[in-house]
Design an enzyme around this catalytic site. Structure first.
Site, short mmCIF file in Angstrom:
data_model
loop_
_atom_site.label_atom_id
_atom_site.label_comp_id
_atom_site.label_asym_id
_atom_site.label_seq_id
_atom_site.Cartn_x
_atom_site.Cartn_y
_atom_site.Cartn_z
CG MET A 1 132.51 14.91 34.34
SD MET A 1 130.78 15.04 33.84
CE MET A 1 130.03 14.01 35.09
CG HIS B 1 121.98 17.97 31.91
ND1 HIS B 1 122.89 17.50 32.84
CD2 HIS B 1 120.79 17.41 32.22
CE1 HIS B 1 122.25 16.69 33.67
NE2 HIS B 1 120.98 16.63 33.32
CG ASP C 1 123.22 20.29 35.11
OD1 ASP C 1 124.17 20.73 34.45
OD2 ASP C 1 123.24 19.18 35.66
#
Ligand code: GRF
Length: 199
Positions: free
Chosen positions: A90, A109, A145
């Site tokens: 994280m 993800h 991401d």
């Protein structure tokens, strides 16, 4: 290929990778170390149970992301790691790790990127009202991401879904997609051309 897994929490994707390895589905992958930023991460326990080097480095003990990542690199150095798989890690990966492992860091993800990046993918998917979601395995770059996509799997979003029910449906796909992507990566079958990953 000697790999380190980075995880902050429960480590079910880490477990799925270890199961795939035990089942003979990852012939070229060797899981050498588990790195966590959280001392309480269950993933650390999974590593110890499987005789995998368990490394905890607390970012709180370092003034900057660079110093924190330099410490991780220092601890990984003797293990001769060749690639990294983020599995519920994280934190943003910074320049130190990105430069040490260019296109050699993977992430999973729980959404179909580029939709719903960030830490609240399931909630954001439901709030938006998307009818299809899934998971994405991608190379990690400096963004959140945003790196080139290796593979994706889709699931339906149901009218009565909660964050938990959607997460559970996606997680089943994650546990298949991540080993599949890691297999392609470790057998050197992936080529990055711009944003596209070609098999
Ligand atoms: C997964 O949903 C993964 O997609 C996301 O974080 C979660 C980690 O779960 N990046 P686990 O620790 O692998 O069980």
């Amino acid at each position: 290929m000697r790999l380190a897994i980075f995880a902050s929490g429960r480590g079910s994707n880490f477990g799925a990778l270890l199961r795939a390895k035990a089942d003979g589905k990852l012939p070229a992958a060797e899981f050498v170390a588990l790195v966590s930023d959280k001392e309480t991460a269950s993933a650390l326990g999974i590593a110890r149970e499987n005789n995998i080097v368990a490394i905890h480095v607390s970012p709180k003990n370092f003034p900057t992301r660079e110093a924190y990542e330099a410490e991780i690199l220092k601890q990984l150095e003797p293990l001769k790691i060749e690639g990294i798989c983020l599995a519920g890690y994280m934190r943003l990966v910074g320049k130190i790790l990105l430069d040490a492992f260019p296109y050699r860091i993977l992430n999973i993800h729980p959404a179909l990127l580029p939709s719903f990046p960030g830490a609240h993918a399931h909630r954001d998917t439901l709030t938006y009202g998307a009818k299809i979601s899934g998971c994405t395995v991608h190379f990690v770059d400096a963004g959140v991401d945003t790196g080139p996509i290796i593979l994706q799997r889709s699931v339906p979003v149901l009218d009565d879904d909660t964050e938990d029910s959607l997460a559970a449906r996606i997680l089943i796909q994650e546990h298949q997609a991540y080993p599949e992507a890691v297999d392609l990566f470790t057998r050197n079958l992936l080529r990055v051309e711009g944003r596209r990953v070609i098999r």
